[in-house]
Write an enzyme that holds these catalytic residues in place. Structure first.
Site, PDB file in Angstrom:
ATOM      1  NE  ARG A 219      -2.765  -1.467   3.602  1.00  0.00           N
ATOM      2  CZ  ARG A 219      -3.176  -0.802   4.270  1.00  0.00           C
ATOM      3  NH1 ARG A 219      -4.431   0.467   3.748  1.00  0.00           N
ATOM      4  NH2 ARG A 219      -3.213  -1.747   5.785  1.00  0.00           N
TER       5      ARG A 219
ATOM      6  N   GLY B 251       9.605  -3.509  12.202  1.00  0.00           N
ATOM      7  CA  GLY B 251      10.292  -2.668  11.717  1.00  0.00           C
ATOM      8  C   GLY B 251       9.104  -1.411  11.120  1.00  0.00           C
TER       9      GLY B 251
ATOM     10  CD  GLU C  74      -4.267 -12.887  14.174  1.00  0.00           C
ATOM     11  OE1 GLU C  74      -3.927 -11.675  13.354  1.00  0.00           O
ATOM     12  OE2 GLU C  74      -3.303 -12.347  14.752  1.00  0.00           O
TER      13      GLU C  74
ATOM     14  NE  ARG D 176      27.980  24.884  -0.886  1.00  0.00           N
ATOM     15  CZ  ARG D 176      28.611  25.564  -1.728  1.00  0.00           C
ATOM     16  NH1 ARG D 176      29.000  26.163  -2.975  1.00  0.00           N
ATOM     17  NH2 ARG D 176      29.572  24.280  -2.612  1.00  0.00           N
TER      18      ARG D 176
ATOM     19  CG  ASN E  45      32.640  46.572   5.382  1.00  0.00           C
ATOM     20  OD1 ASN E  45      32.028  45.269   4.330  1.00  0.00           O
ATOM     21  ND2 ASN E  45      31.713  46.752   6.247  1.00  0.00           N
TER      22      ASN E  45
ATOM     23  CB  ALA F 200      27.458  45.258  -2.490  1.00  0.00           C
TER      24      ALA F 200
ATOM     25  CE1 TYR G  82      37.348  22.832  -9.708  1.00  0.00           C
ATOM     26  CE2 TYR G  82      35.416  24.045 -10.940  1.00  0.00           C
ATOM     27  CZ  TYR G  82      36.430  22.868 -10.187  1.00  0.00           C
ATOM     28  OH  TYR G  82      36.143  21.915 -11.053  1.00  0.00           O
TER      29      TYR G  82
END
Ligand code: UD1
Ligand code: CA
Length: 481
Positions: free
Chosen positions: A30, A123, A173, A360, A404, A407, A414
Site C-alpha cells: 500500500r 519494523g 485474528e 554551506r 568588510n 556587495a 576554483y
C-alpha cells in the site's frame, strides 16, 4: 535539554539479557513505492531505524532483523548501526518466502540463546517508547508471556485478545474470529516479550491451519495457556506507540504525531515556538534557555542553539552549532557537515545571519559576524566582527577580524581543476563587485577599490585598485539617424 521521547531512567533494568527480533520482511504494497516500506523516512530516519534505536535504548544484547522484500536494500541501509546507537550485535536473517509472522520469528531461532528474554517488534511500528517495552519486559519476568495490548473503538483487522474472566486465553485474528470475538475491542499490538526458551518450543509447534494459511506468531498464546504458562496483557492507552505504517497517509499521520510530541518537549523546556504545528525536527535539536523559533523551520541532523538564539521564519538548518544571542533571519539555509568535522557549520555569539543567507559546509563564523541577504559562505572562516552584507560569495577563504566584504564581491576559488585559498587579513575593506582570484592574500588594513579584479597579493595598509581608469570625453555626441 534534548528532545528525547521517553524517560526510561526510572525503570529498573531486568537482569536477564534482552534479544530483540524485528520483523521487516513484509511487502508494504500500500505504500505504492519502490522503496521497501521500512526504509521510508519518519522525522528524517528510516522507520526501521527508529525501531533499532529503541532496541538500543533497551540495552539489547542482540537485534535480529528479519528481512525479505527488498532485503539487500534494507540490510545495506541498516548496516551502519554499530556502536553509534548502542552496544549490540545487529544480525539479519532472511525470510523467503514470507509465510506469516510465526514463520518470520522462526527464522531467528538459530540466533537466539536460551537464556534471554525475546522482545518481538515490527519494523513498520516506529514510535513505541523504550519505557513501554521495559514495562513489558518486566511483566514477562523470567517465566511469563507478556503481550502489549490496546483498546480500539474500531478493532477491525487486528488480532483480538480473548479472555476467560480476566485470564488471557488466545489471540484470534480478524479473519478467524467468530462474530462474538469480533466485538472484542482489546487488540494485540504486534509486540510481545517472553523467555527465549519457551518461544522456541512454541514456534516449533505452529501450523498454518487457519483462514489465511499462514504461520501465526499469535498462536503461541494458546500453547502458553495449554502449558500453564501465565499470559499477561500489558495494556496501554497511547495508540501512537503501536501504530503501524501501511500507507503514505499513515506515514504522514505518524510524522505529525512525532513532530507534535517533539514540539511539546521543546516548549516544556522553555523554547518558544511561534506555532508548534509548524516545526519539523528531523534529527536532534538541542536548545539552551530562551530560544525562540518562528514558523516553518526545518531542523536536520544535530542542531545546537545557544541561549537566546532567535530563528526567523522559513529557515532550513542542518548540522549547525549556533552560539548565544545569534539571530538567524528568515529564509536562511544552513547545510553543515557532521558535528565536529571540518564541514561542521559554526556560528558565533551575537552573529546576524540572513535573511536569505546560505551557509554551506565548513562555514565557521566568529562572534558578531554579519552575513546578509544572498550571501553564500562555503569552507570559510570569518573572524570576529567580519561583515558580508549583500550578494556575495566567500569560498575557501580565511577572513580576519572586522573585514568588510563589499556587495557583489566574490572569491574566484576554483580554476576548473583545483580549489585555492583566499586570505583576507584583519581590517581589510573590500569594495563592491570585486573578484579575488585565488590563491591570494590581502594584507591587513588594506582597501580594495570597487570593481577590482585582483590576481596578486596586496600590501597591508594600501589602497589597491585594479580596473580600467575612468575617462570622460567632453561633449560626446551619440550617433543619430
Ligand atoms: C499482526 C498480528 C495481529 C496484530 C497486528 C498488529 C499475527 C498473525 N497477527 O497482524 O494479531 O493485531 O499484527 O499490527 O501476527 N512480517 C514478516 N514476515 C511475514 C509476515 C509479516 O516479516 O511473513 C512482518 C511484516 O512486515 C510486519 C509485521 O511482520 O512488519 C506484521 O505483519 P502484518 O502482516 O502487518 O501482520 P498483521 O496481519 O497486521
Ligand atoms: Ca499490520
Amino acid at each position: 535539554m534534548e528532545t528525547g521521547m521517553s524517560d526510561i531512567s526510572k525503570i529498573k533494568p531486568v537482569a536477564t539479557a534482552v534479544d530483540v527480533v524485528i520483523m521487516a520482511a513484509g511487502k508494504g504494497t500500500r505504500m505504492k513505492s519502490k522503496l521497501p516500506k521500512v526504509l521510508h523516512l519518519l522525522a528524517g530516519r528510516a522507520l526501521l531505524q527508529h525501531v533499532v534505536d529503541t532496541a538500543a535504548q533497551l540495552s539489547a544484547r542482540q537485534v535480529v532483523v528479519i528481512t525479505g522484500h527488498g532485503a539487500t536494500e534494507v540490510e545495506a541501509a541498516l548496516s551502519g548501526n554499530t556502536g553509534a546507537t548502542g552496544q549490540f550485535d545487529l544480525n539479519f536473517v532472511r525470510q523467503e518466502p514470507q509465510l506469516g509472522t510465526g514463520h518470520a520469528v522462526q527464522q531467528a531461532v538459530p540466533l537466539l540463546r536460551d537464556d534471554g528474554i525475546v522482545v518481538v517488534l515490527s519494523g513498520d511500528v516506529p514510535l513505541t517508547q523504550a519505557g513501554t517495552l521495559q514495562h513489558l519486559i518486566a511483566a514477562a519476568g523470567a517465566d511469563k508471556l507478556a503481550l502489549l495490548t490496546i483498546d480500539f473503538a474500531d478493532p477491525t483487522g487486528y488480532g483480538r485478545i480473548v479472555r476467560r474472566g480476566d485470564v488471557v486465553q488466545a489471540i484470534v485474528e480478524q479473519k478467524d474470529a467468530t462474530p462474538v470475538q469480533r466485538e472484542i475491542t482489546e487488540v494485540y499490538s504486534g509486540i510481545m516479550a517472553l523467555p527465549a526458551r519457551q518461544l522456541k518450543a512454541w514456534l516449533a509447534r505452529l501450523d498454518d491451519q487457519n483462514a489465511q494459511g499462514e504461520y501465526y506468531l499469535t498462536d503461541i498464546v494458546k500453547f502458553a495457556v495449554a502449558d500453564g504458562v501465565p499470559v499477561v496483557a500489558h495494556k496501554i492507552a497511547d495508540a501512537t506507540q503501536v501504530a503501524g505504517v501501511n500507507s503514505p497517509v499513515q506515514l504522514a499521520e505518524l510524522e505529525r504525531a512525532y513532530q507534535k510530541q517533539t514540539a511539546l518537549h521543546l516548549m516544556e523546556q522553555g523554547v518558544r515556538l511561534a506555532d508548534p504545528a509548524r516545526l519539523d525536527v528531523r534529527g536532534q535539536l538541542i536548545c539552551a534557555p530562551d530560544v525562540s523559533i518562528d514558523v516553518n523551520c526545518v531542523f536536520e541532523g544535530v542542531v545546537r542553539l545557544g541561549e537566546g538564539v532567535r530563528i526567523g521564519a522559513n529557515c532550513v538548518i542542518r548540522n549547525a552549532e549556533i552560539a548565544a544571542g545569534a539571530v538567524i533571519h528568515p529564509f536562511t539555509h544552513i547545510e553543515g557537515g557532521q558535528p565536529g568535522s571540518k564541514d561542521a557549520v559554526e556560528i558565533g555569539a551575537g552573529a546576524l545571519i540572513g535573511p536569505f543567507a546560505r551557509l554551506r559546509p565548513g562555514a565557521k563564523l566568529g562572534e558578531a559576524v554579519h552575513i546578509g541577504n544572498f550571501v553564500e559562505v562555503k569552507n570559510s572562516t570569518l573572524a570576529k566582527g567580519a561583515k558580508a552584507n549583500h550578494l556575495a560569495y566567500l569560498g575557501d577563504a580565511t577572513v580576519g577580524e572586522r573585514v568588510n566584504y563589499g556587495a557583489g564581491s566574490i572569491t574566484a576559488n576554483y580554476d576548473g581543476a583545483f580549489k585555492h585559498r583566499t586570505v583576507i587579513e584583519a581590517d581589510v575593506h573590500i569594495g563592491s563587485n570585486c573578484v579575488l582570484i585565488a590563491p591570494i592574500t590581502l594584507g591587513a588594513g588594506g582597501t580594495v577599490g570597487g570593481g577590482s579584479t585582483l590576481t596578486k597579493d596586496t600590501p597591508p595598509g594600501a589602497l589597491t585598485v585594479a580596473r580600467a581608469k575612468q575617462v570622460s570625453i567632453a561633449n560626446w555626441k551619440r550617433p543619430s539617424k
